[in-house]
Motif scaffolding. Sequence first.
Motif, PDB file in Angstrom:
ATOM      1  N   ILE A  23       0.822  -1.206   0.000  1.00 46.18           N
ATOM      2  CA  ILE A  23       0.000   0.000   0.000  1.00 46.18           C
ATOM      3  C   ILE A  23       0.859   1.261   0.000  1.00 46.18           C
ATOM      4  O   ILE A  23       0.364   2.372   0.237  1.00 46.18           O
ATOM      5  CB  ILE A  23      -0.970   0.021   1.199  1.00 46.18           C
ATOM      6  N   GLY A  24       2.153   1.088  -0.210  1.00 44.08           N
ATOM      7  CA  GLY A  24       3.037   2.243  -0.324  1.00 44.08           C
ATOM      8  C   GLY A  24       3.400   2.887   0.989  1.00 44.08           C
ATOM      9  O   GLY A  24       3.746   4.076   1.023  1.00 44.08           O
ATOM     10  N   ARG A  25       3.357   2.122   2.075  1.00 40.00           N
ATOM     11  CA  ARG A  25       3.723   2.650   3.386  1.00 40.00           C
ATOM     12  C   ARG A  25       5.040   2.043   3.844  1.00 40.00           C
ATOM     13  O   ARG A  25       5.429   0.956   3.429  1.00 40.00           O
ATOM     14  CB  ARG A  25       2.641   2.283   4.417  1.00 40.00           C
ATOM     15  N   ALA A  26       5.732   2.749   4.711  1.00 38.02           N
ATOM     16  CA  ALA A  26       6.906   2.170   5.354  1.00 38.02           C
ATOM     17  C   ALA A  26       6.437   1.016   6.234  1.00 38.02           C
ATOM     18  O   ALA A  26       5.427   1.144   6.942  1.00 38.02           O
ATOM     19  CB  ALA A  26       7.627   3.226   6.190  1.00 38.02           C
ATOM     20  N   PRO A  27       7.124  -0.126   6.215  1.00 40.21           N
ATOM     21  CA  PRO A  27       6.676  -1.291   7.002  1.00 40.21           C
ATOM     22  C   PRO A  27       6.572  -0.956   8.487  1.00 40.21           C
ATOM     23  O   PRO A  27       7.493  -0.378   9.070  1.00 40.21           O
ATOM     24  CB  PRO A  27       7.757  -2.334   6.742  1.00 40.21           C
ATOM     25  N   GLU A  28       5.443  -1.314   9.074  1.00 40.51           N
ATOM     26  CA  GLU A  28       5.246  -1.059  10.495  1.00 40.51           C
ATOM     27  C   GLU A  28       4.327  -2.112  11.077  1.00 40.51           C
ATOM     28  O   GLU A  28       3.600  -2.809  10.364  1.00 40.51           O
ATOM     29  CB  GLU A  28       4.648   0.327  10.733  1.00 40.51           C
ATOM     30  N   LEU A  29       4.363  -2.238  12.408  1.00 41.52           N
ATOM     31  CA  LEU A  29       3.521  -3.188  13.141  1.00 41.52           C
ATOM     32  C   LEU A  29       3.011  -2.486  14.380  1.00 41.52           C
ATOM     33  O   LEU A  29       3.800  -2.085  15.239  1.00 41.52           O
ATOM     34  CB  LEU A  29       4.322  -4.437  13.513  1.00 41.52           C
ATOM     35  N   PHE A  30       1.711  -2.300  14.469  1.00 44.51           N
ATOM     36  CA  PHE A  30       1.078  -1.581  15.581  1.00 44.51           C
ATOM     37  C   PHE A  30       1.727  -0.211  15.779  1.00 44.51           C
ATOM     38  O   PHE A  30       1.955   0.247  16.901  1.00 44.51           O
ATOM     39  CB  PHE A  30       1.162  -2.391  16.884  1.00 44.51           C
ATOM     40  N   GLY A  31       2.030   0.446  14.665  1.00 44.84           N
ATOM     41  CA  GLY A  31       2.600   1.775  14.716  1.00 44.84           C
ATOM     42  C   GLY A  31       4.097   1.822  14.932  1.00 44.84           C
ATOM     43  O   GLY A  31       4.689   2.911  14.940  1.00 44.84           O
ATOM     44  N   LYS A  32       4.738   0.687  15.090  1.00 50.10           N
ATOM     45  CA  LYS A  32       6.185   0.631  15.300  1.00 50.10           C
ATOM     46  C   LYS A  32       6.860   0.234  13.987  1.00 50.10           C
ATOM     47  O   LYS A  32       6.421  -0.702  13.315  1.00 50.10           O
ATOM     48  CB  LYS A  32       6.525  -0.404  16.367  1.00 50.10           C
ATOM     49  N   PRO A  33       7.932   0.919  13.589  1.00 48.26           N
ATOM     50  CA  PRO A  33       8.579   0.607  12.309  1.00 48.26           C
ATOM     51  C   PRO A  33       9.271  -0.762  12.329  1.00 48.26           C
ATOM     52  O   PRO A  33      10.002  -1.094  13.266  1.00 48.26           O
ATOM     53  CB  PRO A  33       9.593   1.750  12.142  1.00 48.26           C
ATOM     54  N   LEU A  34       9.031  -1.538  11.281  1.00 50.51           N
ATOM     55  CA  LEU A  34       9.729  -2.815  11.075  1.00 50.51           C
ATOM     56  C   LEU A  34      10.942  -2.536  10.196  1.00 50.51           C
ATOM     57  O   LEU A  34      10.803  -2.193   9.017  1.00 50.51           O
ATOM     58  CB  LEU A  34       8.811  -3.837  10.407  1.00 50.51           C
TER      59      LEU A  34
END
Length: 588
Positions: A428-439
């Motif tokens: 979806i063109g977003r920086a990878p993240e998990l629950f708002g935390k960057p992966l």
Amino acid sequence: MNAMMLCYALLIGLALPLGLYMGRALDTDRSTVMDRLFGPVESVLMRLAGVDRRASMTWSAYLLAVLTLHLLLIGLAWIVFMSQGLLPLNPDGIPGMNWDTALHTAVSFATNTNQQHYSGQAQLSYLSQTLAIVTLQFLTPATGLAVLLAITRTLLKRQTSSTTVSTNASTTPAGHGVGHDSVGNCSVGNYCVGHYYVDLTRIVVRVLLPLSLLVALVLVWQGVPATYQGAQSVTMLDGGAAQVIPRGPVAPMVAIKQLGTNGGGWYGPNSTVPLENPTGLANLVETIALLLIPVATLIAVGVISGRRRLMMGIGAVMIAFSLITTTLIVVSERLPNAALAGLAVEGSPNLEGKEVRFGSDLSALWGSWTTQTSNGSVNAMHDSFNPLGGLGLLMDMFVNVTFGGIGVGLIGYLLYLMLAAFIGSLMIGRAPELFGKPLETREMRWISLAILAQPLIILGLTAITVAFPSLTGNSNPGFHGLSQVLYEYTSAFANNGSGFEGLGDGAPWWNLACVLALAVGRFLPMLVPLAVAGWLMEKRTAPQGRGTLSLEGGAFVGLTAGVIVIVNLLGFLPALVLGPIAEQLTLP
């Protein structure tokens, strides 16, 4: 098929109240009546162990405590198994084990696998069975659930203005810094994940012991032995030679064997033996116990974390996987056994290696459920399943997150969820993240290693073993022979413990090779998510916006399920084609 649906209905009906109870009993951020009921017992145990129940650990100290305790337990169990001939509670005079078998047995039970390269009633004393085996059967499932609780507090729990991530000791609001002492105990702040020994004690005292007591009483009522007397000699009805029947405190071990996703039986043939599984009611109780706590754990984590929709999505995927493989195995075992073609029984279900009193459906259901968890107990011989049935058993263990072991099944699912979040964010063109935390690179490197270790270890050991036939020692050199070898290492890595019997697996090669698979398969997928959760906890949380990837929506649930299927098919489809699929295609 009606029996199968009845078992699913009973499972869900019992798991719902148990999950709600576990969610309240194991949540350290709220005070409940269970604290007053179990608190005094827990306080005594923790004082004896020198544990401060008000303390909390950093994630790294928690991880170190898990490894330290398990190394200690493996060493103690190894010594007990080798020296049991010199120790008490050995009325049948059983000698000590060889060093390699003793090491494999210690590691197997310390990893919640219970893979047995021995026959319990003939090669273990009562002291070994109760002090070493049963102790590990309580502590290892409790460890899996304890690590899941630490990850839940760190990564999954919804944060409010009054919520703190640190437990037991800290009341500092989330977002403050952290301090810790020389042994890793947190002093203040939101980087604490709980205390391993406190979690371990609460799980054993509040969940495993009460449930095991209840199931053991039912099994004793149904005729499972519970005695410390030695083997009994009985005269046969036909007047032949006397038969020696081994016995012992079987019922308590069978109870935790089933409830704790352990699987290692008192007797070599496991729950196919009437002394472990005497009646239809006993078989029903033991079958439900296979999945009871893993299913209830989903509900408990939903209660503790507040992420009920996420747990419902995960549960839906797990139930879908379960129904697919269970149906495949049940239908496969309703087909006739090709080896009986031309005989009078031709056209009947495949009853080779099965108890006639249970029939093909209940045997296939047990086989499916026991491989969907890390249990591995059996009420039929898996080596005698039709090829498609064996294929279903292998797929259950490859996936290993269709409920999975206690705690570790959901932890394993979170590994795939992290990978899916990385892929979905990029889509979806977003920086990878998990629950708002960057992966970022560090997290993805370890997540990938934890996922790819499975095919590397299983296929690597299988290739080495098959390349040197003198190591294999199996009973079938054809396609089924490859399946036997593949199943053994898959079972070890998945911490399942069941087997396609027919292997000479008591040899040093099998014992030591399986030790490698057992240890890596247990600790890497369990502890990497804990480390990732700890790393993510230290990062700033990005505010959610309209473009944020929703982990609770149907699209992401489907993406995660697709990732699980694709990763496992890419890893293992060639081996399956050379094993059970080729065997099926060669049948008349």
